[in-house]
Design a protein around this motif. Structure first.
Motif, PDB file in Angstrom:
ATOM      1  N   LEU A 196       0.832  -1.166   0.076  1.00 14.11           N
ATOM      2  CA  LEU A 196       0.014  -0.097  -0.022  1.00 14.11           C
ATOM      3  C   LEU A 196       0.954   1.270  -0.133  1.00 14.11           C
ATOM      4  N   ILE A 245       0.874   4.940   0.977  1.00 13.20           N
ATOM      5  CA  ILE A 245      -0.016   5.764   1.768  1.00 13.20           C
ATOM      6  C   ILE A 245       0.946   7.180   1.963  1.00 13.20           C
ATOM      7  N   GLU A 285      -8.168  -0.709  -3.603  1.00 12.12           N
ATOM      8  CA  GLU A 285      -8.788   0.256  -3.054  1.00 12.12           C
ATOM      9  C   GLU A 285      -8.116   1.027  -1.891  1.00 12.12           C
ATOM     10  N   HIS A 286      -7.452   0.717  -1.369  1.00 15.40           N
ATOM     11  CA  HIS A 286      -6.524   1.242  -0.181  1.00 15.40           C
ATOM     12  C   HIS A 286      -5.034   1.878  -0.596  1.00 15.40           C
ATOM     13  N   SER A 331       0.193  -5.095   2.733  1.00 16.48           N
ATOM     14  CA  SER A 331      -1.299  -5.111   3.093  1.00 16.48           C
ATOM     15  C   SER A 331      -1.301  -6.112   4.021  1.00 16.48           C
ATOM     16  N   GLN A 357      -8.435   9.063   4.422  1.00 10.11           N
ATOM     17  CA  GLN A 357      -8.167   7.900   3.361  1.00 10.11           C
ATOM     18  C   GLN A 357      -7.094   7.042   3.976  1.00 10.11           C
ATOM     19  N   ALA A 375      -7.843   4.873   7.081  1.00  9.25           N
ATOM     20  CA  ALA A 375      -8.565   3.618   6.703  1.00  9.25           C
ATOM     21  C   ALA A 375      -7.812   2.514   6.040  1.00  9.25           C
ATOM     22  N   ALA A 376      -6.827   3.122   5.008  1.00 13.38           N
ATOM     23  CA  ALA A 376      -5.835   2.314   4.494  1.00 13.38           C
ATOM     24  C   ALA A 376      -5.041   1.570   5.500  1.00 13.38           C
ATOM     25  N   SER A 404      -6.965  -1.181   7.357  1.00 13.70           N
ATOM     26  CA  SER A 404      -7.051  -2.550   6.573  1.00 13.70           C
ATOM     27  C   SER A 404      -5.911  -3.216   6.555  1.00 13.70           C
TER      28      SER A 404
END
Length: 371
Positions: free
Chosen positions: A122, A124, A287-288, A316, A359, A362-363, A366
């Motif tokens: 991910l 970020i 999504e993330h 992830s 965002q 939230a990522a 996850s």
């Protein structure tokens, strides 16, 4: 001889491990941090390691220090080896997270699925900072330039500071007949990728090279390792100019005001934040995964589009539940209001916009544990 990707990855991993072994200080912020840590009720403990962006270095020091106050039994180790080295180390499984001034490319996304599980890694956004075009001309604090002029300067097509192209944009400034020495990064650098992306999009005729983390060969000038290295070279070389994260540029050097629309915009965290507000998410990602595309040709009033969005790159999912908890807790601190304020004070960065922070949280939440 070109080194293969697997060998480069293993080399980066080994370098990261060796560098991290020398990192760490119990209370780098001093007595106040020690007292706060001793009064903490956190039971979180363990060690996580990261490697990557030199631009993030000052912010990372602040994040590690602030996090250590909240969770004194946790060690966060970070080796500022450069964005490319950090991504390679993460993909090799040598570190738990990477700092990078560029998001993962398609090839790297595929490699991340091998290291981080089927959902890969991910991107970020965690650190927003303008990239300074900094120069050493005693007595001159700032100069106006458009993207085309900057491109010609770094290609060696403008050789002296009193060139008519520079003079026309700076009426009333007494420019010296000093030779220009352009300084670039020697290492694979997200700052270089952002800088060359800006030049390629804002001045495509003058900078036909595709954006890259590696400086184009054959352009001459000098190079140095890391953000601190290029600024050190400029500081000791009259007439030199370099691009660097603004956090390592002090008042001894002048900086360039960028032409945006019909105005010249000075470098600042606020101007960088305006530019980031124009960014859009890269399509085709999970999504993330919050990889962002910056509009380098924006004419938004007050925007400074020569900006980098530096990412924390996490898996992830992690095989170890304790590691996952540590990574998530640290990541949440970095993107929190407190973490972003610490970064702003330490590194002149711009806090990530509120919508982006939501965002990001939230990522990070996850992130899971692999069965």
């Amino acid at each position: 001889m070109r080194t293969s990707r697997p060998l480069r990855t293993l080399a980066a991993a080994a370098a990261a491990v060796l560098a991290l072994s020398a990192c760490g200080s119990d209370y780098p912020l001093g007595e106040e941090q020690r007292e706060a840590a001793e009064n903490s009720t956190s039971t979180l403990s363990g060690i996580i390691s990261g490697s990557g962006s030199t631009a993030q270095g000052p912010a990372m020091d602040a994040w590690i220090g602030g996090f250590r106050v909240l969770h004194p039994k946790v060690q966060v180790q970070y080796s500022p080896d450069g964005s490319g080295a950090g991504r390679n180390a993460l993909l090799a499984g040598a570190v738990n997270f990477a700092g990078s001034d560029a998001y993962l490319q398609d090839e790297e996304l595929g490699e991340a699925r091998e290291t981080c599980g089927p959902d890969g890694a991910l991107d970020i956004p965690a650190y927003i900072s303008p990239i300074a075009v900094a120069f050493n001309l005693p007595g001159i604090d700032s100069l106006n330039m458009d993207a085309a002029t900057i491109a010609k300067l770094f290609r060696g097509e403008i050789e002296f500071w009193n060139d008519p192209v520079i003079a026309a944009q700076n009426p009333g400034v007494e420019l010296p007949q000093t030779r220009i020495t352009a300084v670039s990064r020697a290492d694979d650098s997200g700052t270089t990728e952002n800088f060359t992306e800006y030049l390629h999009e804002a001045a495509p005729e003058e900078w036909p090279n595709d954006p890259s983390g590696s400086w184009p060969g054959g352009l001459g000038g000098e190079n140095a390792q890391g953000s601190a290295g290029v600024i050190s070279t400029v500081t000791r070389t009259e007439g030199a100019v370099a691009y660097s994260d603004d956090s390592v540029v002090d008042d001894s050097l002048g900086t360039v005001n960028l032409k945006v629309g019909e105005e010249y915009v000075p470098i600042s965290a606020e101007a960088a934040s305006i530019a980031v507000e124009q960014a859009t998410r890269v399509q085709g990602r999970g999504e993330h995964d919050i990889a962002l595309h910056l509009d380098r040709t924006t004419t938004a009033p007050g925007a400074y589009p020569l900006v980098l969005i530096s990412y924390q790159i996490f898996c992830s999912s992690y095989e170890d539940a304790d590691t996952a908890e540590l990574v998530k807790t640290f990541g949440q601190y970095v993107v929190s209001e407190e973490g972003q304020q610490a970064s702003a004070e330490a590194a002149k960065s711009a806090p990530i916009p509120d919508s982006l922070a939501v965002q990001a949280r939230a990522a990070i939440e996850s992130i899971t544990v692999r069965p």
